[in-house]
Design a protein around this motif. Sequence first.
Motif, PDB file in Angstrom:
ATOM      1  N   ARG A  66     -22.093  -2.581  11.273  1.00 23.76           N
ATOM      2  CA  ARG A  66     -23.087  -2.086  10.141  1.00 23.76           C
ATOM      3  C   ARG A  66     -24.462  -2.547  10.571  1.00 23.76           C
ATOM      4  O   ARG A  66     -25.388  -2.016  10.468  1.00 23.76           O
ATOM      5  CB  ARG A  66     -22.738  -2.837   8.714  1.00 23.76           C
ATOM      6  CG  ARG A  66     -21.709  -2.175   8.273  1.00 23.76           C
ATOM      7  CD  ARG A  66     -21.317  -2.599   6.666  1.00 23.76           C
ATOM      8  NE  ARG A  66     -21.149  -4.054   6.415  1.00 23.76           N
ATOM      9  CZ  ARG A  66     -20.005  -4.610   6.460  1.00 23.76           C
ATOM     10  NH1 ARG A  66     -18.979  -3.926   6.596  1.00 23.76           N
ATOM     11  NH2 ARG A  66     -20.048  -5.717   6.502  1.00 23.76           N
ATOM     12  N   GLU A  67     -24.564  -3.599  11.433  1.00 25.88           N
ATOM     13  CA  GLU A  67     -25.711  -4.053  12.090  1.00 25.88           C
ATOM     14  C   GLU A  67     -26.397  -3.033  12.987  1.00 25.88           C
ATOM     15  O   GLU A  67     -27.565  -2.666  12.864  1.00 25.88           O
ATOM     16  CB  GLU A  67     -25.461  -5.236  12.882  1.00 25.88           C
ATOM     17  CG  GLU A  67     -26.898  -5.736  13.357  1.00 25.88           C
ATOM     18  CD  GLU A  67     -26.584  -7.108  14.341  1.00 25.88           C
ATOM     19  OE1 GLU A  67     -26.191  -6.919  15.509  1.00 25.88           O
ATOM     20  OE2 GLU A  67     -26.819  -8.060  13.898  1.00 25.88           O
ATOM     21  N   ARG A  68     -25.336  -2.285  13.609  1.00 26.81           N
ATOM     22  CA  ARG A  68     -25.862  -1.142  14.433  1.00 26.81           C
ATOM     23  C   ARG A  68     -26.444   0.062  13.819  1.00 26.81           C
ATOM     24  O   ARG A  68     -27.263   0.631  14.028  1.00 26.81           O
ATOM     25  CB  ARG A  68     -24.681  -0.608  15.370  1.00 26.81           C
ATOM     26  CG  ARG A  68     -24.135  -1.647  16.602  1.00 26.81           C
ATOM     27  CD  ARG A  68     -25.145  -2.213  17.418  1.00 26.81           C
ATOM     28  NE  ARG A  68     -24.587  -2.882  18.533  1.00 26.81           N
ATOM     29  CZ  ARG A  68     -24.502  -4.218  18.658  1.00 26.81           C
ATOM     30  NH1 ARG A  68     -24.288  -4.990  17.487  1.00 26.81           N
ATOM     31  NH2 ARG A  68     -23.852  -4.502  19.923  1.00 26.81           N
ATOM     32  N   ALA A  75     -19.407 -13.555  12.593  1.00 29.68           N
ATOM     33  CA  ALA A  75     -19.702 -12.263  12.078  1.00 29.68           C
ATOM     34  C   ALA A  75     -18.415 -11.445  12.085  1.00 29.68           C
ATOM     35  O   ALA A  75     -18.130 -11.184  13.260  1.00 29.68           O
ATOM     36  CB  ALA A  75     -20.886 -11.525  12.108  1.00 29.68           C
ATOM     37  N   THR A 131     -18.891  -6.215  10.236  1.00 29.57           N
ATOM     38  CA  THR A 131     -20.462  -6.577   9.929  1.00 29.57           C
ATOM     39  C   THR A 131     -21.254  -6.097  11.170  1.00 29.57           C
ATOM     40  O   THR A 131     -22.409  -5.799  10.882  1.00 29.57           O
ATOM     41  CB  THR A 131     -20.719  -8.090   9.748  1.00 29.57           C
ATOM     42  OG1 THR A 131     -19.810  -8.374   8.388  1.00 29.57           O
ATOM     43  CG2 THR A 131     -22.129  -8.627   9.527  1.00 29.57           C
ATOM     44  N   LEU A 132     -20.849  -6.622  12.418  1.00 29.47           N
ATOM     45  CA  LEU A 132     -21.669  -6.139  13.643  1.00 29.47           C
ATOM     46  C   LEU A 132     -21.949  -4.535  13.804  1.00 29.47           C
ATOM     47  O   LEU A 132     -22.700  -4.056  14.333  1.00 29.47           O
ATOM     48  CB  LEU A 132     -21.034  -6.604  14.837  1.00 29.47           C
ATOM     49  CG  LEU A 132     -20.594  -8.229  14.910  1.00 29.47           C
ATOM     50  CD1 LEU A 132     -19.869  -8.547  16.199  1.00 29.47           C
ATOM     51  CD2 LEU A 132     -22.189  -8.564  15.011  1.00 29.47           C
ATOM     52  N   THR A 139     -21.179 -15.249  17.448  1.00 30.64           N
ATOM     53  CA  THR A 139     -21.417 -15.196  16.045  1.00 30.64           C
ATOM     54  C   THR A 139     -19.970 -15.289  15.278  1.00 30.64           C
ATOM     55  O   THR A 139     -18.889 -14.878  15.830  1.00 30.64           O
ATOM     56  CB  THR A 139     -21.961 -13.759  15.689  1.00 30.64           C
ATOM     57  OG1 THR A 139     -22.113 -13.674  14.393  1.00 30.64           O
ATOM     58  CG2 THR A 139     -21.044 -12.873  16.110  1.00 30.64           C
ATOM     59  N   HIS A 148     -19.422   0.464   5.896  1.00 28.11           N
ATOM     60  CA  HIS A 148     -20.141   1.237   6.980  1.00 28.11           C
ATOM     61  C   HIS A 148     -20.549   2.717   6.498  1.00 28.11           C
ATOM     62  O   HIS A 148     -21.726   2.720   6.941  1.00 28.11           O
ATOM     63  CB  HIS A 148     -19.000   1.241   8.146  1.00 28.11           C
ATOM     64  CG  HIS A 148     -19.381   2.034   9.468  1.00 28.11           C
ATOM     65  ND1 HIS A 148     -18.621   2.340  10.300  1.00 28.11           N
ATOM     66  CD2 HIS A 148     -20.624   2.425   9.845  1.00 28.11           C
ATOM     67  CE1 HIS A 148     -19.342   2.975  11.046  1.00 28.11           C
ATOM     68  NE2 HIS A 148     -20.476   3.193  11.045  1.00 28.11           N
ATOM     69  N   ARG A 192     -23.483   2.346   4.018  1.00 32.06           N
ATOM     70  CA  ARG A 192     -24.755   1.983   4.294  1.00 32.06           C
ATOM     71  C   ARG A 192     -25.307   3.316   5.150  1.00 32.06           C
ATOM     72  O   ARG A 192     -26.528   3.353   5.009  1.00 32.06           O
ATOM     73  CB  ARG A 192     -24.531   0.764   5.278  1.00 32.06           C
ATOM     74  CG  ARG A 192     -26.006   0.058   5.706  1.00 32.06           C
ATOM     75  CD  ARG A 192     -26.443  -0.696   4.695  1.00 32.06           C
ATOM     76  NE  ARG A 192     -27.695  -1.200   4.966  1.00 32.06           N
ATOM     77  CZ  ARG A 192     -28.758  -1.011   4.390  1.00 32.06           C
ATOM     78  NH1 ARG A 192     -29.125  -0.397   3.372  1.00 32.06           N
ATOM     79  NH2 ARG A 192     -29.970  -1.747   4.831  1.00 32.06           N
ATOM     80  N   VAL A 202     -27.850  -0.291  10.976  1.00 36.05           N
ATOM     81  CA  VAL A 202     -29.292  -0.607  10.527  1.00 36.05           C
ATOM     82  C   VAL A 202     -30.490  -0.549  11.530  1.00 36.05           C
ATOM     83  O   VAL A 202     -31.411  -0.220  11.351  1.00 36.05           O
ATOM     84  CB  VAL A 202     -29.223  -2.185   9.723  1.00 36.05           C
ATOM     85  CG1 VAL A 202     -30.739  -2.625   9.396  1.00 36.05           C
ATOM     86  CG2 VAL A 202     -28.385  -1.712   8.695  1.00 36.05           C
ATOM     87  N   LEU A 203     -29.743  -0.874  13.129  1.00 37.90           N
ATOM     88  CA  LEU A 203     -30.793  -0.901  13.964  1.00 37.90           C
ATOM     89  C   LEU A 203     -31.343   0.345  14.376  1.00 37.90           C
ATOM     90  O   LEU A 203     -32.307   0.456  14.864  1.00 37.90           O
ATOM     91  CB  LEU A 203     -29.997  -1.395  15.176  1.00 37.90           C
ATOM     92  CG  LEU A 203     -29.946  -3.022  15.185  1.00 37.90           C
ATOM     93  CD1 LEU A 203     -29.167  -3.341  16.475  1.00 37.90           C
ATOM     94  CD2 LEU A 203     -31.364  -3.635  15.021  1.00 37.90           C
TER      95      LEU A 203
END
Length: 176
Positions: free
Chosen positions: A166-168, A159, A163-164, A157, A44, A47, A170-171
């Motif tokens: 880390r998606e935030r 996931a 992972t969720l 999901t 986290h 990234r 990237v968003l």
Amino acid sequence: MELVECRLAVDDLDTFVAILGDVGDRHGVTVQAFDARYVADRRHLERAVELADRAIDRGENIAHDRAVEILLYAAGRRQIDRALEMGVAAGETRAVVLIDADPTLEAEGDAGTDEPAALEAVADLDAVLTREPTLEFVDESTLCAFFEITDAERAATDASLPTLVRERVVLLEVEK
């Protein structure tokens, strides 16, 4: 990137932040402290550093300070005041202190860039009560609330929660 996982006792937050900034300046690194409840895992933070550095390289950064830019990405938010919730506060806190060499200094071959020395300096601070694992204990309810991850999203999901999160992170890049 180095991490100091610890329990902190911060009497005066402004003084503590200034001390971290001084450590960073002395060693050519960025130092940012996080409340461990808001950090999903090491990846986290890795990234967040990657995306913050990319934004800075492109001139698309939100904050003028690299430590704050990293905090914004780690929090997945564009508003500094909302991202600060993820930082440490006065009092006793399970924390993760990120130490990362400034890539602009590394590219210039600056001999003052020294992550290991900065890590030692942070670990030796009076505010560090103990060094102890803090990332292996995931506070799922806090992460879900802070990153607005719903039960429906998790059910839809396979996931993992990290992972969720880390998606935030990237968003934030997508939402610019």
